[in-house]
Design a protein around this motif. Structure first.
Motif, PDB file in Angstrom:
ATOM      1  N   GLU A  57      73.075  19.874  60.477  1.00 26.77           N
ATOM      2  CA  GLU A  57      72.103  18.897  60.966  1.00 26.77           C
ATOM      3  C   GLU A  57      71.080  18.581  59.872  1.00 26.77           C
ATOM      4  N   THR A  58      70.326  17.521  60.093  1.00 29.37           N
ATOM      5  CA  THR A  58      69.267  17.170  59.154  1.00 29.37           C
ATOM      6  C   THR A  58      68.286  18.340  59.032  1.00 29.37           C
ATOM      7  N   PHE A  62      63.204  19.580  53.144  1.00 28.04           N
ATOM      8  CA  PHE A  62      64.002  19.538  51.915  1.00 28.04           C
ATOM      9  C   PHE A  62      63.061  19.037  50.825  1.00 28.04           C
ATOM     10  N   TYR A  63      62.767  19.880  49.828  1.00 26.98           N
ATOM     11  CA  TYR A  63      61.744  19.538  48.845  1.00 26.98           C
ATOM     12  C   TYR A  63      62.005  20.278  47.535  1.00 26.98           C
ATOM     13  N   GLY A  68      54.492  23.784  39.838  1.00 29.69           N
ATOM     14  CA  GLY A  68      53.656  24.169  40.959  1.00 29.69           C
ATOM     15  C   GLY A  68      53.383  23.086  41.977  1.00 29.69           C
ATOM     16  N   GLU A  69      53.888  21.875  41.746  1.00 29.13           N
ATOM     17  CA  GLU A  69      53.653  20.759  42.661  1.00 29.13           C
ATOM     18  C   GLU A  69      54.879  20.534  43.559  1.00 29.13           C
ATOM     19  N   LYS A  70      54.631  20.342  44.830  1.00 31.15           N
ATOM     20  CA  LYS A  70      55.687  20.153  45.819  1.00 31.15           C
ATOM     21  C   LYS A  70      55.947  18.669  46.045  1.00 31.15           C
ATOM     22  N   THR A  71      57.238  18.281  46.023  1.00 31.96           N
ATOM     23  CA  THR A  71      57.631  16.896  46.274  1.00 31.96           C
ATOM     24  C   THR A  71      58.637  16.862  47.419  1.00 31.96           C
ATOM     25  N   ASP A  72      58.317  16.130  48.467  1.00 32.01           N
ATOM     26  CA  ASP A  72      59.217  15.999  49.616  1.00 32.01           C
ATOM     27  C   ASP A  72      60.435  15.153  49.230  1.00 32.01           C
ATOM     28  N   LEU A  73      61.631  15.613  49.632  1.00 31.39           N
ATOM     29  CA  LEU A  73      62.882  14.924  49.290  1.00 31.39           C
ATOM     30  C   LEU A  73      63.680  14.506  50.528  1.00 31.39           C
ATOM     31  N   MET A  74      63.060  14.540  51.702  1.00 34.23           N
ATOM     32  CA  MET A  74      63.791  14.233  52.932  1.00 34.23           C
ATOM     33  C   MET A  74      64.399  12.830  52.899  1.00 34.23           C
ATOM     34  N   ASN A  75      63.704  11.894  52.232  1.00 33.64           N
ATOM     35  CA  ASN A  75      64.215  10.518  52.192  1.00 33.64           C
ATOM     36  C   ASN A  75      65.404  10.368  51.241  1.00 33.64           C
ATOM     37  N   ARG A  76      65.787  11.439  50.562  1.00 31.20           N
ATOM     38  CA  ARG A  76      66.934  11.400  49.659  1.00 31.20           C
ATOM     39  C   ARG A  76      68.191  12.005  50.284  1.00 31.20           C
ATOM     40  N   LEU A  77      68.121  12.359  51.553  1.00 31.06           N
ATOM     41  CA  LEU A  77      69.288  12.907  52.256  1.00 31.06           C
ATOM     42  C   LEU A  77      70.102  11.770  52.870  1.00 31.06           C
ATOM     43  N   GLU A  78      71.386  11.744  52.569  1.00 30.49           N
ATOM     44  CA  GLU A  78      72.293  10.725  53.089  1.00 30.49           C
ATOM     45  C   GLU A  78      73.428  11.412  53.859  1.00 30.49           C
ATOM     46  N   PRO A  79      73.470  11.285  55.201  1.00 30.57           N
ATOM     47  CA  PRO A  79      74.531  11.946  55.974  1.00 30.57           C
ATOM     48  C   PRO A  79      75.922  11.478  55.557  1.00 30.57           C
ATOM     49  N   THR A  80      76.841  12.419  55.495  1.00 32.42           N
ATOM     50  CA  THR A  80      78.221  12.110  55.151  1.00 32.42           C
ATOM     51  C   THR A  80      79.092  13.256  55.667  1.00 32.42           C
ATOM     52  N   ASN A  81      80.353  13.271  55.286  1.00 34.60           N
ATOM     53  CA  ASN A  81      81.259  14.357  55.647  1.00 34.60           C
ATOM     54  C   ASN A  81      81.783  15.022  54.384  1.00 34.60           C
ATOM     55  N   ALA A  85      89.166  22.827  52.725  1.00 34.85           N
ATOM     56  CA  ALA A  85      90.610  23.048  52.860  1.00 34.85           C
ATOM     57  C   ALA A  85      91.039  23.104  54.318  1.00 34.85           C
ATOM     58  N   GLU A  86      90.129  23.561  55.203  1.00 34.26           N
ATOM     59  CA  GLU A  86      90.485  23.743  56.606  1.00 34.26           C
ATOM     60  C   GLU A  86      90.080  22.570  57.487  1.00 34.26           C
ATOM     61  N   ASN A  87      88.954  21.940  57.170  1.00 37.01           N
ATOM     62  CA  ASN A  87      88.432  20.915  58.070  1.00 37.01           C
ATOM     63  C   ASN A  87      87.408  20.054  57.344  1.00 37.01           C
ATOM     64  N   THR A  88      86.933  19.033  58.052  1.00 36.78           N
ATOM     65  CA  THR A  88      85.846  18.186  57.581  1.00 36.78           C
ATOM     66  C   THR A  88      84.604  18.482  58.409  1.00 36.78           C
ATOM     67  N   GLY A  89      83.452  18.613  57.744  1.00 37.59           N
ATOM     68  CA  GLY A  89      82.213  18.901  58.453  1.00 37.59           C
ATOM     69  C   GLY A  89      81.089  17.996  58.010  1.00 37.59           C
ATOM     70  N   ALA A  90      80.103  17.823  58.898  1.00 35.18           N
ATOM     71  CA  ALA A  90      78.936  17.000  58.579  1.00 35.18           C
ATOM     72  C   ALA A  90      78.117  17.657  57.471  1.00 35.18           C
ATOM     73  N   ALA A  91      77.763  16.862  56.461  1.00 38.04           N
ATOM     74  CA  ALA A  91      77.022  17.356  55.300  1.00 38.04           C
ATOM     75  C   ALA A  91      76.115  16.236  54.794  1.00 38.04           C
ATOM     76  N   PHE A  92      75.568  16.411  53.609  1.00 42.51           N
ATOM     77  CA  PHE A  92      74.651  15.415  53.059  1.00 42.51           C
ATOM     78  C   PHE A  92      74.884  15.225  51.569  1.00 42.51           C
ATOM     79  N   ARG A  93      74.874  13.967  51.155  1.00 39.51           N
ATOM     80  CA  ARG A  93      74.637  13.664  49.755  1.00 39.51           C
ATOM     81  C   ARG A  93      73.127  13.679  49.550  1.00 39.51           C
TER      82      ARG A  93
END
Length: 261
Positions: A57-58, A62-63, A68-81, A85-93
């Protein structure tokens, strides 16, 4: 600093769970040659045996941390599959931006995952460190997660055949007697096709590789081969329940080892 306990053990498990679940934020290399966006595969998987891919899941967060500086990266998550070898699962680029020299500590805080075979939830708070221009800046500093593994060896250029030492922290304090599962990325993700490549080695007989943290939270592992190695400190976090069921809140750290040439 004294390391009194260095353990390696095998667990006897069924084939489906012979190797461990691992959240894997994967890039082709930890050494970043030039500025720009670094592409990633973010997968929840069994990478040692190229096994079952769990639907991810999302993440809750994700940062990255750089100088020492924190940068949010949530807007860089792209849902994909992701195709294993056994199956396909939900993941992210995904990707993260690189400009200046130094360390880039990438942190994934996933949503707890329900594992039906164990009737419990798993949440793997995951770190991996990248570097540009050989300038160390952030790799040795805690990031403030509820639980995390603090590396005592620079994690992005470990020598294959040497050893790696980490310290398990829970709420910022050393965590003793924690079981640490050790994983190798035998079937590296191909980021273009978003599928697992052919495995380069077979899983070890006897199940997952395991170490135990000593009274000061330290563990050491002899790194036998170049490539990506992961360490998951099981149940090291303070949270123990989610939606009325048991929660294993784990600290995960990935390192990258190289052969000397």
């Amino acid at each position: 600093m004294t390391l009194k306990l260095i353990a390696a053990a095998m667990t006897a498990l069924l084939p489906y769970t012979a190797q461990a679940h691992f959240v894997l934020p994967y890039a082709d290399d930890t050494q970043i040659a030039r500025p720009g966006d670094v592409p990633l595969a973010l997968v929840f998987w069994h990478p040692f045996d190229n096994g079952h891919v769990m639907d991810m899941e999302t993440p809750q967060a994700f940062y990255m941390i750089h100088h020492g500086e924190k940068t949010d990266l949530m807007n860089r998550l792209e849902p994909t599959n992701f195709q294993g070898a056994e199956n396909t699962g939900a993941a992210f680029r995904a990707s993260f931006p690189v400009k200046r020299s130094g360390d880039y500590v990438l942190v994934t805080e996933p949503v707890p995952y329900y594992e039906p075979s164990e009737d419990k939830y798993i949440q793997q708070l995951t770190k991996v460190v990248f570097n540009r221009n050989q300038l160390p800046t952030d790799w040795m500093a805690p990031v403030g997660l509820p639980t995390e593994i603090l590396p005592l060896v620079k994690p992005y250029n470990v020598i294959a055949g040497s050893s790696f030492t980490g310290q398990v922290l829970s709420e910022g304090q050393p965590a003793a007697g924690i079981e640490i599962e050790i994983e190798y990325v035998a079937a590296a993700p191909d980021i273009d096709s978003f599928a697992a490549s052919a495995p380069t080695v077979q899983p070890m007989p006897g199940g997952s590789l395991v170490a135990i943290s000593d009274e000061n939270g330290y563990f050491t592992f002899g790194v036998p081969k170049a490539g990506w190695w992961g360490f998951a400190a099981l149940g090291s976090g303070p949270a123990t329940e989610h939606d009325g069921k048991e929660l294993s809140q784990d600290a995960v750290l990935w390192i990258n080892a190289y052969d000397m040439e």
